[in-house]
Motif scaffolding. Structure first.
Motif, PDB file in Angstrom:
ATOM      1  N   ILE A 234       0.844  -1.187   0.000  1.00  8.24           N
ATOM      2  CA  ILE A 234       0.000   0.000   0.000  1.00  8.24           C
ATOM      3  C   ILE A 234       0.882   1.241   0.000  1.00  8.24           C
ATOM      4  O   ILE A 234       1.792   1.368   0.802  1.00  8.24           O
ATOM      5  N   ARG A 235       0.569   2.187  -0.917  1.00  6.57           N
ATOM      6  CA  ARG A 235       1.369   3.391  -1.048  1.00  6.57           C
ATOM      7  C   ARG A 235       0.720   4.553  -0.319  1.00  6.57           C
ATOM      8  O   ARG A 235      -0.503   4.650  -0.234  1.00  6.57           O
ATOM      9  N   SER A 236       1.579   5.437   0.187  1.00  4.48           N
ATOM     10  CA  SER A 236       1.107   6.639   0.859  1.00  4.48           C
ATOM     11  C   SER A 236       2.257   7.636   0.879  1.00  4.48           C
ATOM     12  O   SER A 236       3.293   7.434   0.234  1.00  4.48           O
ATOM     13  N   ILE A 237       2.087   8.702   1.645  1.00  7.98           N
ATOM     14  CA  ILE A 237       3.098   9.748   1.768  1.00  7.98           C
ATOM     15  C   ILE A 237       3.369   9.968   3.249  1.00  7.98           C
ATOM     16  O   ILE A 237       2.446  10.175   4.035  1.00  7.98           O
ATOM     17  N   ALA A 238       4.639   9.920   3.625  1.00  7.92           N
ATOM     18  CA  ALA A 238       5.062  10.182   5.001  1.00  7.92           C
ATOM     19  C   ALA A 238       5.537  11.625   5.089  1.00  7.92           C
ATOM     20  O   ALA A 238       6.459  12.026   4.391  1.00  7.92           O
ATOM     21  N   VAL A 239       4.898  12.377   5.964  1.00 11.02           N
ATOM     22  CA  VAL A 239       5.188  13.797   6.120  1.00 11.02           C
ATOM     23  C   VAL A 239       5.861  14.008   7.468  1.00 11.02           C
ATOM     24  O   VAL A 239       5.491  13.391   8.479  1.00 11.02           O
ATOM     25  N   GLY A 240       6.870  14.882   7.490  1.00 10.32           N
ATOM     26  CA  GLY A 240       7.536  15.206   8.745  1.00 10.32           C
ATOM     27  C   GLY A 240       6.588  15.909   9.698  1.00 10.32           C
ATOM     28  O   GLY A 240       5.785  16.769   9.296  1.00 10.32           O
ATOM     29  N   ALA A 241       6.710  15.567  10.975  1.00  9.95           N
ATOM     30  CA  ALA A 241       5.829  16.138  11.994  1.00  9.95           C
ATOM     31  C   ALA A 241       6.543  17.150  12.880  1.00  9.95           C
ATOM     32  O   ALA A 241       5.982  17.583  13.882  1.00  9.95           O
ATOM     33  N   GLY A 242       7.776  17.521  12.538  1.00  5.91           N
ATOM     34  CA  GLY A 242       8.521  18.430  13.395  1.00  5.91           C
ATOM     35  C   GLY A 242       9.108  17.761  14.614  1.00  5.91           C
ATOM     36  O   GLY A 242       9.602  18.433  15.515  1.00  5.91           O
ATOM     37  N   ASP A 243       9.063  16.428  14.654  1.00  8.87           N
ATOM     38  CA  ASP A 243       9.607  15.641  15.759  1.00  8.87           C
ATOM     39  C   ASP A 243      10.564  14.614  15.165  1.00  8.87           C
ATOM     40  O   ASP A 243      10.230  13.919  14.195  1.00  8.87           O
ATOM     41  N   LEU A 244      11.769  14.507  15.745  1.00  8.55           N
ATOM     42  CA  LEU A 244      12.779  13.593  15.212  1.00  8.55           C
ATOM     43  C   LEU A 244      12.358  12.139  15.322  1.00  8.55           C
ATOM     44  O   LEU A 244      12.926  11.285  14.626  1.00  8.55           O
ATOM     45  N   ASN A 245      11.406  11.829  16.170  1.00  9.89           N
ATOM     46  CA  ASN A 245      10.988  10.448  16.390  1.00  9.89           C
ATOM     47  C   ASN A 245       9.588  10.165  15.865  1.00  9.89           C
ATOM     48  O   ASN A 245       8.971   9.163  16.264  1.00  9.89           O
TER      49      ASN A 245
END
Length: 335
Positions: free
Chosen positions: A197-208
């Motif tokens: 399954i494809r999607s997009i991972a976006v940064g949340a401003g948190d390194l973890n």
């Protein structure tokens, strides 16, 4: 007046004869050797003499042993330091090569296209050291000591020994700036390694933490799934580990589920990163496709003209004239 008388005889001649003394000592030596050979009476004496001479041997050998120990210690330390650096480099390169094996372990037949694309990734890498980290808590960017002089380019993918770190956003002559995948302005196309399954991972401003805001409620994703790069953005090669899913919440009233993941790369502890060079096959095939497209119109324009002449030939009342109009010199006049 008293006069001292001097004896002119040799001093050696005053004692017993030398021959008799030598003969006596020879008899004693022969007797001692016979007793030692047959009865072993001197074994104890030999042991005591060896024990008494052992401290003398130790004192004599101490300077040489001390010097050998000092030189050997420094030589071993230098050798171990070089071996440690070499083994660390080999381990880092081996981990990078093993990244794709983890992502391809559970792939099925439907991911063969992604597997072939990831197998074509070039093996050239370069180690870069992080010089500075942006102190702005809302900007996850770092600066490395490699730049355009070393072949670094914009949008170049950056990895470490565990996963994708980010990409190059600014290049100077001797340095470059990286944006981490955890930055709020960064996004990377991913897919679930378990089912594709494809999607997009976006940064949340948190390194973890990474966010997957476009994952629908019906999507088959669960905690613990491995997210790998899909390679659809043309920047990151396909099949490299990105993150592990850590949280999945579904509300039937909502369209999208709440999905969060933790990056696999050590974004807050990396001191060295790997710059990756890829050779996408699309760049090689593009000129060939353009040449084919360019040749097709030429063929298409050349074919309709004879067809038009053959179609107009029967329509004309005089058949001999159309064959004379077919040669190339008369084509411009027809147009």
């Amino acid at each position: 007046m008293v006069t001292l008388s001097s004896d002119s005889r040799n001093i050696i001649g005053r004692g017993p004869p030398l021959g008799a003394g030598l003969f006596f000592l020879g008899l004693v030596s022969v007797g001692v050797m016979m007793l030692d050979t047959r009865g072993g009476y001197l074994e104890t004496v030999r042991l005591w003499l060896g024990a008494a001479a052992n401290p003398v041997y130790a004192v004599v050998q101490t300077p040489g042993q001390l010097w050998d120990w000092l030189t050997g210690s420094f030589a071993d330390r230098t050798r171990l330091r070089l071996e440690n650096a070499e083994l660390s480099e080999q381990l880092r390169v081996a981990r990078v090569k093993l990244l794709q094996f983890d992502s391809l372990r559970e792939e099925n037949v439907r991911l063969r296209a992604v597997r072939e694309a990831s197998a074509g990734v070039g093996g050239r890498t370069m180690i870069a050291e992080i010089m500075r980290v942006d102190v702005d808590p809302f900007r996850h960017r770092v600066r490395i000591n490699k730049g355009a002089e070393d072949g670094v380019f914009r949008n170049q993918p950056v990895l470490d020994a565990f996963g994708i770190v980010g990409q190059v956003v600014q290049v100077d002559k001797y340095s470059a700036t990286l944006i981490l995948i955890s930055d709020a302005e960064h996004a990377i196309p991913v897919q679930v390694n378990r089912n594709g399954i494809r999607s997009i991972a976006v940064g949340a401003g948190d390194l973890n933490k990474l966010s997957l805001p476009y994952m629908t409620v019906e999507s088959d994703v669960k905690t613990g799934d491995l997210l790998v790069s899909s390679g659809l953005d043309g920047i990151f090669p396909a099949g490299y580990p990105v993150a592990h899913v850590t949280r999945v919440e579904r509300n039937p009233a909502d369209t999208f589920a709440l999905v969060e993941a933790k990056p696999l790369a050590q974004l807050d502890r990396d001191r060295e990163v790997l710059l990756l060079w890829t050779d996408p096959p699309t760049q090689v095939e593009a000129p060939a496709q353009e040449s084919d497209i360019a040749s097709k119109p030429a063929a298409a324009t050349s074919q309709p003209k004879p067809a038009a002449t053959t179609e107009t030939a029967p329509a004309a009342e005089t058949p001999p004239k159309p064959p004379a109009a077919q040669p190339q010199p008369q084509q411009p006049s027809q147009e």
